[in-house]
Design a protein around this motif. Sequence first.
Motif, PDB file in Angstrom:
ATOM      1  N   GLN A 170     -82.049  -3.148 -15.099  1.00  0.00           N
ATOM      2  CA  GLN A 170     -83.076  -4.177 -15.314  1.00  0.00           C
ATOM      3  C   GLN A 170     -82.933  -5.257 -14.248  1.00  0.00           C
ATOM      4  O   GLN A 170     -81.860  -5.846 -14.091  1.00  0.00           O
ATOM      5  N   LEU A 171     -84.030  -5.534 -13.547  1.00  0.00           N
ATOM      6  CA  LEU A 171     -84.028  -6.498 -12.447  1.00  0.00           C
ATOM      7  C   LEU A 171     -85.294  -7.341 -12.497  1.00  0.00           C
ATOM      8  O   LEU A 171     -86.376  -6.815 -12.766  1.00  0.00           O
ATOM      9  N   TRP A 215     -88.133  -7.054 -15.235  1.00  0.00           N
ATOM     10  CA  TRP A 215     -88.260  -8.058 -16.290  1.00  0.00           C
ATOM     11  C   TRP A 215     -88.870  -9.345 -15.731  1.00  0.00           C
ATOM     12  O   TRP A 215     -88.879  -9.566 -14.535  1.00  0.00           O
ATOM     13  N   SER A 216     -89.389 -10.143 -16.633  1.00  0.00           N
ATOM     14  CA  SER A 216     -90.059 -11.411 -16.289  1.00  0.00           C
ATOM     15  C   SER A 216     -91.152 -11.205 -15.244  1.00  0.00           C
ATOM     16  O   SER A 216     -91.206 -11.913 -14.246  1.00  0.00           O
ATOM     17  N   PRO A 217     -92.080 -10.257 -15.462  1.00  0.00           N
ATOM     18  CA  PRO A 217     -93.075  -9.931 -14.442  1.00  0.00           C
ATOM     19  C   PRO A 217     -94.149 -10.989 -14.230  1.00  0.00           C
ATOM     20  O   PRO A 217     -94.864 -10.932 -13.227  1.00  0.00           O
ATOM     21  N   GLN A 267     -90.432   0.812 -14.490  1.00  0.00           N
ATOM     22  CA  GLN A 267     -90.999   0.405 -15.771  1.00  0.00           C
ATOM     23  C   GLN A 267     -91.200  -1.099 -15.723  1.00  0.00           C
ATOM     24  O   GLN A 267     -90.474  -1.816 -15.027  1.00  0.00           O
ATOM     25  N   MET A 268     -92.193  -1.589 -16.449  1.00  0.00           N
ATOM     26  CA  MET A 268     -92.411  -3.024 -16.545  1.00  0.00           C
ATOM     27  C   MET A 268     -92.141  -3.481 -17.967  1.00  0.00           C
ATOM     28  O   MET A 268     -92.680  -2.904 -18.922  1.00  0.00           O
ATOM     29  N   ILE A 269     -91.297  -4.503 -18.114  1.00  0.00           N
ATOM     30  CA  ILE A 269     -90.955  -5.012 -19.436  1.00  0.00           C
ATOM     31  C   ILE A 269     -91.850  -6.199 -19.763  1.00  0.00           C
ATOM     32  O   ILE A 269     -91.876  -7.201 -19.041  1.00  0.00           O
ATOM     33  N   THR A 270     -92.585  -6.084 -20.851  1.00  0.00           N
ATOM     34  CA  THR A 270     -93.452  -7.180 -21.274  1.00  0.00           C
ATOM     35  C   THR A 270     -92.622  -8.242 -21.992  1.00  0.00           C
ATOM     36  O   THR A 270     -91.492  -8.002 -22.393  1.00  0.00           O
ATOM     37  N   GLY A 271     -93.211  -9.409 -22.157  1.00  0.00           N
ATOM     38  CA  GLY A 271     -92.532 -10.466 -22.908  1.00  0.00           C
ATOM     39  C   GLY A 271     -93.437 -11.091 -23.945  1.00  0.00           C
ATOM     40  O   GLY A 271     -92.997 -11.879 -24.777  1.00  0.00           O
ATOM     41  N   THR A 272     -94.702 -10.724 -23.913  1.00  0.00           N
ATOM     42  CA  THR A 272     -95.689 -11.346 -24.790  1.00  0.00           C
ATOM     43  C   THR A 272     -95.573 -10.852 -26.225  1.00  0.00           C
ATOM     44  O   THR A 272     -95.192  -9.710 -26.481  1.00  0.00           O
ATOM     45  N   MET A 273     -95.911 -11.732 -27.162  1.00  0.00           N
ATOM     46  CA  MET A 273     -96.026 -11.375 -28.574  1.00  0.00           C
ATOM     47  C   MET A 273     -97.487 -11.373 -29.002  1.00  0.00           C
ATOM     48  O   MET A 273     -97.804 -11.334 -30.185  1.00  0.00           O
ATOM     49  N   ASN A 274     -98.371 -11.408 -28.004  1.00  0.00           N
ATOM     50  CA  ASN A 274     -99.806 -11.432 -28.227  1.00  0.00           C
ATOM     51  C   ASN A 274    -100.366 -10.035 -27.988  1.00  0.00           C
ATOM     52  O   ASN A 274    -100.288  -9.504 -26.870  1.00  0.00           O
ATOM     53  N   LEU A 275    -100.921  -9.415 -29.023  1.00  0.00           N
ATOM     54  CA  LEU A 275    -101.388  -8.039 -28.896  1.00  0.00           C
ATOM     55  C   LEU A 275    -102.552  -7.900 -27.914  1.00  0.00           C
ATOM     56  O   LEU A 275    -102.693  -6.860 -27.266  1.00  0.00           O
TER      57      LEU A 275
END
Length: 306
Positions: A170-171, A215-217, A267-275
Motif C-alpha cells: 500500500q502506497l 491509498w489517499s487517492p 488497485q485504488m483504495i477508497t476512503g469515502t463513506m458516501n455511497l
Amino acid sequence: MKEISFGKSGLRVPAVVVGCMRLSGLEGKEQEKFVGGALDLGLNFFDHADIYGRGECERAFGRAVRSLGVARDRLFIQSKCGIVPGVMFDFSAKHILEAVDGILSRLGTDYLDSLLLHRPDALVEPEEVARAFDALEKAGKVRRFGVSNMNPAQIALLKTCVRQDIEADQLQFSPVHASMISAGTEVNMQTEGAVSRDGYVLDYCRLNKITVQAWSPFQYGFFEGVYLNNDKFEKLNAAIGELSEKYGIEGEGAVTAWILRHPADMQMITGTMNLKRLAAIRAGADVQISREEWYKIYMAAGHILP
C-alpha cells in the motif's frame, strides 16, 4: 467492474478496494447500508487496519456482515497490523500473532484473505516476521501476506526469511502525490521530481508482481485536504473536468480512471463513506483513458516532462 490479478497469487480481484477507515463514524444502520451498498456495486474487497477507530471499524464491519447475512466466501477481507498508536511500530512475532487474533475476533471471521504489515518497523527482525507468518498460514488464519508503505530494500530484507510471497504494497498515490512516477520520468535530472523518495518502489513492484494499492487517492499532502474542486489546483481540476465531461463520469471517477490506467495494474483504495461517491469511483474504474489524457492530468498536477 475492472479486475486485476492480486500479486503472484493470480487471484482476480476488483481494482477498487473499499477502505473502511471511517466506517465507525457512521451510525449502526448506516454502517450496514454502506457495506451492503458496496456489495451491490460489485465491490467485495474491503481494507481494514487494527488501528482504524481503535478496532471499532472492524467491529462495525463484522456486525454489518452478520446482519446482512453475507456469506464469507463472497468477501475479500484485508487488514493491517504493526502500529501501536502513539507508542511504536511493532513487527515482533508476539505482536503480529496477538494483533491478528484481535482482528479476527472483531471481524467475526476465522481468516483474513490478506494481512499487511502497517508502516515499517525500524527494529524489524525478519526472523520474527517469518515465524509469525508461518504460524498464521499453518493455522489457516491468513491466506496471503503483504506490506504497507515499504520500499524495495525493506521488502527484500523481509524476504531473507519470509518464505510467503509479498502480494501487495500500500502506497500513497494520486496525480498530486506521484513521486514514484516523476522519479522515473525525470531520471538523471537535477530537478525536485527526479529525487526517488521510495527506492523506485513502483518498478520494483512491477518486476516482482507485487500489487500496488493506492491509498489517499483524493488527498494532497498527508491528509491536508482534498484537491478535487479546490482552487489551489485550478489546472488539475480543469483537466479532470474535461475527462469527466468526455466520459460522462464524476471527478472521482476521472481520478480513478487515471490511477487504474497505469499498466502496473494497481488497485485504488477508497476512503469515502458516501455511497454516491463510491458509485462514482466504481464507474470510473470501467473507463479506459488514452495515453495522452493520462499525461495531461499528470502535467496539470504540476509535474514536468523533460
